[in-house]
Design a protein around this motif. Structure first.
Motif, PDB file in Angstrom:
ATOM      1  N   GLY A  25       0.811  -1.213   0.000  1.00 53.56           N
ATOM      2  CA  GLY A  25       0.000   0.000   0.000  1.00 53.56           C
ATOM      3  C   GLY A  25       0.846   1.266   0.000  1.00 53.56           C
ATOM      4  O   GLY A  25       0.318   2.372  -0.111  1.00 53.56           O
ATOM      5  N   VAL A  26       2.181   1.103   0.081  1.00 50.83           N
ATOM      6  CA  VAL A  26       3.094   2.251  -0.014  1.00 50.83           C
ATOM      7  C   VAL A  26       2.921   2.955  -1.367  1.00 50.83           C
ATOM      8  O   VAL A  26       3.398   4.065  -1.564  1.00 50.83           O
ATOM      9  N   VAL A  27       2.185   2.317  -2.277  1.00 45.35           N
ATOM     10  CA  VAL A  27       1.883   2.929  -3.572  1.00 45.35           C
ATOM     11  C   VAL A  27       1.130   4.256  -3.390  1.00 45.35           C
ATOM     12  O   VAL A  27       1.067   5.079  -4.296  1.00 45.35           O
ATOM     13  N   VAL A  28       0.600   4.482  -2.184  1.00 44.14           N
ATOM     14  CA  VAL A  28      -0.046   5.767  -1.904  1.00 44.14           C
ATOM     15  C   VAL A  28       0.969   6.906  -2.065  1.00 44.14           C
ATOM     16  O   VAL A  28       0.622   8.023  -2.458  1.00 44.14           O
ATOM     17  N   ALA A  29       2.252   6.612  -1.828  1.00 42.59           N
ATOM     18  CA  ALA A  29       3.308   7.608  -2.071  1.00 42.59           C
ATOM     19  C   ALA A  29       3.334   7.997  -3.546  1.00 42.59           C
ATOM     20  O   ALA A  29       3.532   9.164  -3.901  1.00 42.59           O
ATOM     21  N   ALA A  59       7.040  -1.783  -7.100  1.00 41.88           N
ATOM     22  CA  ALA A  59       8.469  -1.498  -7.257  1.00 41.88           C
ATOM     23  C   ALA A  59       8.730  -0.843  -8.612  1.00 41.88           C
ATOM     24  O   ALA A  59       9.509   0.109  -8.714  1.00 41.88           O
ATOM     25  N   MET A  60       8.048  -1.339  -9.672  1.00 42.76           N
ATOM     26  CA  MET A  60       8.205  -0.732 -11.000  1.00 42.76           C
ATOM     27  C   MET A  60       7.718   0.718 -10.980  1.00 42.76           C
ATOM     28  O   MET A  60       8.351   1.601 -11.563  1.00 42.76           O
ATOM     29  N   ALA A  61       6.598   0.961 -10.306  1.00 41.59           N
ATOM     30  CA  ALA A  61       6.104   2.338 -10.188  1.00 41.59           C
ATOM     31  C   ALA A  61       7.144   3.193  -9.468  1.00 41.59           C
ATOM     32  O   ALA A  61       7.325   4.375  -9.802  1.00 41.59           O
ATOM     33  N   GLY A  62       7.850   2.595  -8.509  1.00 44.37           N
ATOM     34  CA  GLY A  62       8.919   3.307  -7.809  1.00 44.37           C
ATOM     35  C   GLY A  62      10.032   3.719  -8.753  1.00 44.37           C
ATOM     36  O   GLY A  62      10.568   4.831  -8.664  1.00 44.37           O
ATOM     37  N   PHE A  63      10.381   2.839  -9.715  1.00 44.82           N
ATOM     38  CA  PHE A  63      11.392   3.189 -10.718  1.00 44.82           C
ATOM     39  C   PHE A  63      10.900   4.353 -11.569  1.00 44.82           C
ATOM     40  O   PHE A  63      11.664   5.259 -11.903  1.00 44.82           O
ATOM     41  N   VAL A  64       9.617   4.308 -11.946  1.00 48.03           N
ATOM     42  CA  VAL A  64       9.072   5.325 -12.857  1.00 48.03           C
ATOM     43  C   VAL A  64       9.157   6.710 -12.229  1.00 48.03           C
ATOM     44  O   VAL A  64       9.595   7.671 -12.860  1.00 48.03           O
ATOM     45  N   ILE A  65       8.746   6.835 -10.960  1.00 46.74           N
ATOM     46  CA  ILE A  65       8.734   8.167 -10.350  1.00 46.74           C
ATOM     47  C   ILE A  65       9.934   8.380  -9.436  1.00 46.74           C
ATOM     48  O   ILE A  65       9.992   9.355  -8.712  1.00 46.74           O
ATOM     49  N   ASP A  66      10.927   7.457  -9.490  1.00 46.31           N
ATOM     50  CA  ASP A  66      12.169   7.581  -8.724  1.00 46.31           C
ATOM     51  C   ASP A  66      11.891   7.723  -7.225  1.00 46.31           C
ATOM     52  O   ASP A  66      12.344   8.660  -6.574  1.00 46.31           O
ATOM     53  N   ASN A  67      11.106   6.757  -6.702  1.00 45.30           N
ATOM     54  CA  ASN A  67      10.769   6.793  -5.281  1.00 45.30           C
ATOM     55  C   ASN A  67      11.324   5.535  -4.600  1.00 45.30           C
ATOM     56  O   ASN A  67      10.877   4.416  -4.875  1.00 45.30           O
ATOM     57  N   GLN A  68      12.303   5.744  -3.708  1.00 43.54           N
ATOM     58  CA  GLN A  68      13.017   4.600  -3.140  1.00 43.54           C
ATOM     59  C   GLN A  68      12.161   3.792  -2.163  1.00 43.54           C
ATOM     60  O   GLN A  68      12.309   2.575  -2.063  1.00 43.54           O
ATOM     61  N   ALA A  69      11.254   4.458  -1.454  1.00 41.63           N
ATOM     62  CA  ALA A  69      10.401   3.717  -0.510  1.00 41.63           C
ATOM     63  C   ALA A  69       9.563   2.692  -1.261  1.00 41.63           C
ATOM     64  O   ALA A  69       9.377   1.553  -0.802  1.00 41.63           O
ATOM     65  N   MET A  70       9.060   3.084  -2.449  1.00 42.54           N
ATOM     66  CA  MET A  70       8.228   2.161  -3.223  1.00 42.54           C
ATOM     67  C   MET A  70       9.059   1.031  -3.808  1.00 42.54           C
ATOM     68  O   MET A  70       8.597  -0.109  -3.880  1.00 42.54           O
ATOM     69  N   ILE A  71      10.298   1.341  -4.228  1.00 42.67           N
ATOM     70  CA  ILE A  71      11.156   0.282  -4.785  1.00 42.67           C
ATOM     71  C   ILE A  71      11.458  -0.756  -3.705  1.00 42.67           C
ATOM     72  O   ILE A  71      11.311  -1.966  -3.914  1.00 42.67           O
ATOM     73  N   ILE A  72      11.853  -0.273  -2.512  1.00 44.82           N
ATOM     74  CA  ILE A  72      12.237  -1.201  -1.445  1.00 44.82           C
ATOM     75  C   ILE A  72      11.038  -2.016  -0.974  1.00 44.82           C
ATOM     76  O   ILE A  72      11.079  -3.247  -0.934  1.00 44.82           O
ATOM     77  N   ALA A  73       9.937  -1.341  -0.629  1.00 43.56           N
ATOM     78  CA  ALA A  73       8.774  -2.048  -0.089  1.00 43.56           C
ATOM     79  C   ALA A  73       8.184  -2.986  -1.145  1.00 43.56           C
ATOM     80  O   ALA A  73       7.790  -4.116  -0.840  1.00 43.56           O
ATOM     81  N   GLY A  74       8.149  -2.543  -2.401  1.00 42.79           N
ATOM     82  CA  GLY A  74       7.594  -3.370  -3.470  1.00 42.79           C
ATOM     83  C   GLY A  74       8.408  -4.637  -3.676  1.00 42.79           C
ATOM     84  O   GLY A  74       7.855  -5.735  -3.763  1.00 42.79           O
ATOM     85  N   LEU A  76       4.198  -2.060  13.812  1.00 46.47           N
ATOM     86  CA  LEU A  76       5.471  -1.418  13.485  1.00 46.47           C
ATOM     87  C   LEU A  76       5.501  -1.072  11.999  1.00 46.47           C
ATOM     88  O   LEU A  76       5.905   0.038  11.605  1.00 46.47           O
ATOM     89  N   SER A  77       5.049  -2.010  11.176  1.00 42.87           N
ATOM     90  CA  SER A  77       5.019  -1.777   9.743  1.00 42.87           C
ATOM     91  C   SER A  77       4.058  -0.635   9.401  1.00 42.87           C
ATOM     92  O   SER A  77       4.345   0.199   8.539  1.00 42.87           O
ATOM     93  N   ALA A  78       2.933  -0.546  10.121  1.00 46.70           N
ATOM     94  CA  ALA A  78       1.985   0.545   9.885  1.00 46.70           C
ATOM     95  C   ALA A  78       2.604   1.896  10.249  1.00 46.70           C
ATOM     96  O   ALA A  78       2.411   2.894   9.540  1.00 46.70           O
ATOM     97  N   ALA A  79       3.382   1.923  11.343  1.00 53.59           N
ATOM     98  CA  ALA A  79       4.047   3.172  11.733  1.00 53.59           C
ATOM     99  C   ALA A  79       5.047   3.591  10.664  1.00 53.59           C
ATOM    100  O   ALA A  79       5.158   4.778  10.319  1.00 53.59           O
ATOM    101  N   GLY A  80       5.780   2.611  10.110  1.00 57.01           N
ATOM    102  CA  GLY A  80       6.711   2.912   9.018  1.00 57.01           C
ATOM    103  C   GLY A  80       5.981   3.489   7.823  1.00 57.01           C
ATOM    104  O   GLY A  80       6.458   4.414   7.159  1.00 57.01           O
ATOM    105  N   MET A  81       4.780   2.968   7.568  1.00 51.64           N
ATOM    106  CA  MET A  81       3.980   3.442   6.439  1.00 51.64           C
ATOM    107  C   MET A  81       3.592   4.908   6.620  1.00 51.64           C
ATOM    108  O   MET A  81       3.687   5.714   5.689  1.00 51.64           O
ATOM    109  N   VAL A  82       3.166   5.272   7.845  1.00 53.50           N
ATOM    110  CA  VAL A  82       2.801   6.662   8.126  1.00 53.50           C
ATOM    111  C   VAL A  82       4.005   7.578   7.861  1.00 53.50           C
ATOM    112  O   VAL A  82       3.889   8.624   7.210  1.00 53.50           O
ATOM    113  N   LEU A  83       5.179   7.145   8.325  1.00 55.21           N
ATOM    114  CA  LEU A  83       6.394   7.934   8.130  1.00 55.21           C
ATOM    115  C   LEU A  83       6.690   8.132   6.637  1.00 55.21           C
ATOM    116  O   LEU A  83       6.954   9.257   6.182  1.00 55.21           O
ATOM    117  N   ALA A  84       6.623   7.033   5.874  1.00 49.38           N
ATOM    118  CA  ALA A  84       6.924   7.117   4.436  1.00 49.38           C
ATOM    119  C   ALA A  84       5.946   8.043   3.727  1.00 49.38           C
ATOM    120  O   ALA A  84       6.330   8.826   2.850  1.00 49.38           O
TER     121      ALA A  84
END
Lengths: 102, 293
Positions: A39-43, B241-256, B38-46
């Motif tokens: 769901g980090v895709v929300v970013a 993760a692919m969407a992370g590559f497209v918009i250059d977002n490291q949180a999405m690449i790692i989590a994906g 803990l994972s939800a808290a990480g999500m809020v931060l990201a």
């Protein structure tokens, strides 16, 4: 770009390693927990919202935001609900029928 | 590197660490709930870090931010309410629906970025608006995988719910249709990359991928549906993760990537626990596991 590719490959390796043998009662909650994490895709929805400057961009932003928010909020809430059932210290056998165990 | 980029990167690093530790804690029943929180808290931060970064760096306009806010409010409310009210026995199909919309969101992000790049190059008149391969390839993969998980997960949820018959659905010519759709998807994907970017080829890819998702899950027996949901869950991770590559977002690449890999291992374990092999499930048409087609 190369840094991103390195991050991708190393994260894959961490993903493979972080799950070792897990009890089958945890399969469904684990799947649901992993589902919430993507769901980090929300970013991504936030970034395209900031870039949007035409009708197509606004519509896609709305779709991405609604979909991603349902994924992330619903994912964490439903996982937490499932895991609440495991908090019975007097009965750790966990043989009771769990949701999704077929 | 600006101070903001530095802080955002640090926030992503902390969030990613929380995702990994959270998943790790979920391996045992005693610590699983803590792991999820803990994972939800990480999500809020990201999410907060991304919002601050995007608002300061790109600015945006009020229509875009309103579309985001309304979308987040509606989607978040739907997610929270359905997650709270669903019957315990219906949870797997709800998870499948959450997975479907996650894949759809990833595809929408890539599509939006693609359309934005076309409009931008048309406005500046910079040549034919060529998009570099490091962006166009992830866009194509993201739309392909994201759309397959979107339609596939909806079908899987339908099977679990009993709306769609649980028995394998095979119709004459379904294999040929499958191959045809795969060929169309590959052709549309390649053309999107090699031709001057156009929303038409990417739209064809989107429709073909949606059809592939439906055709892939229909022949699978209802008893195998949970394993398929898990597999599609791993797919969505890769799409994100692919969407992370497209918009250059490291949180999405790692989590994906993390979900893509962890989801694959989980799928294999679930199949083993049910005495099934993933391959035979995907090839499908074998019913509930005790009959031979």
């Amino acid at each position: 770009m190369f840094t991103n590719l390195a991050l991708f490959v190393l994260s894959l390796l961490v993903g493979f390693e972080v799950i070792s043998k897990i009890p089958s009662t945890l399969h469904t909650p684990m799947m649901s927990g992993a589902n919430a994490i993507h769901g980090v895709v929300v970013a991504g929805a936030i970034v395209i919202a900031a870039l949007a400057d035409d009708p197509a961009g606004y519509v896609l932003t709305f779709i991405a935001a609604a979909f991603a928010a349902a994924n992330v909020v619903g994912g964490y809430v439903v996982t937490d609900r499932m895991l609440k059932m495991f908090r019975k210290p007097d009965r750790p056998a966990a043989d009771a029928p769990k949701a999704g165990q077929k | 590197m600006t101070a903001l980029e530095w802080v955002t990167g640090l926030a992503y690093l902390i969030a990613s660490t929380m995702f990994v530790v959270g998943l790790h804690l979920m391996r045992s029943p005693a610590s699983a709930r803590r792991g999820n929180l803990l994972s939800a808290a990480g999500m809020v931060l990201a999410i907060v870090a991304t919002f601050v970064y995007a608002a300061v760096t790109f600015g945006g306009n009020w229509i875009g931010w309103t579309a985001l806010a309304v979308g987040l409010a509606l989607g978040g409310a739907f997610g929270a309410i359905s997650a709270r009210q669903v019957k315990m026995t219906d949870i797997p199909q709800l998870v499948s629906m959450f997975n479907a919309v996650g894949g759809g969101a990833a595809a929408a992000v890539a599509f939006a970025d693609f359309v934005h790049r076309i409009a931008e190059s048309a406005a500046t008149g910079a040549g034919e608006g060529h998009i570099e391969l490091t962006v166009s390839i992830p866009i194509v993969l993201d739309v392909l995988i994201g759309a397959i998980t979107l339609s596939g997960s909806v079908i899987a949820a339908g099977k679990l719910q009993g709306i769609i018959p649980g028995k394998p659905i095979v119709f004459p010519g379904s294999r040929i249709l499958n191959v045809l759709m795969a060929l169309i998807a590959v052709a549309a994907g390649v053309l999107t990359i090699v031709l001057p970017p156009s929303a038409l080829t990417l739209s064809v890819l989107l429709v073909a991928a949606l059809a592939i998702g439906v055709l892939m899950v229909l022949p699978i027996g209802g008893a195998d549906a949970p394993v398929v949901v898990s597999l599609l869950n791993a797919f969505t991770g890769l799409a994100v993760a692919m969407a992370g590559f497209v918009i250059d977002n490291q949180a999405m690449i790692i989590a994906g990537a993390l979900v893509g890999a962890a989801g694959t291992i989980l799928t294999l374990q679930m199949a083993t626990a049910m005495n099934r092999s993933v391959l035979s499930i995907i090839i499908g048409g074998f019913g509930t596991g005790d009959t031979v087609a």
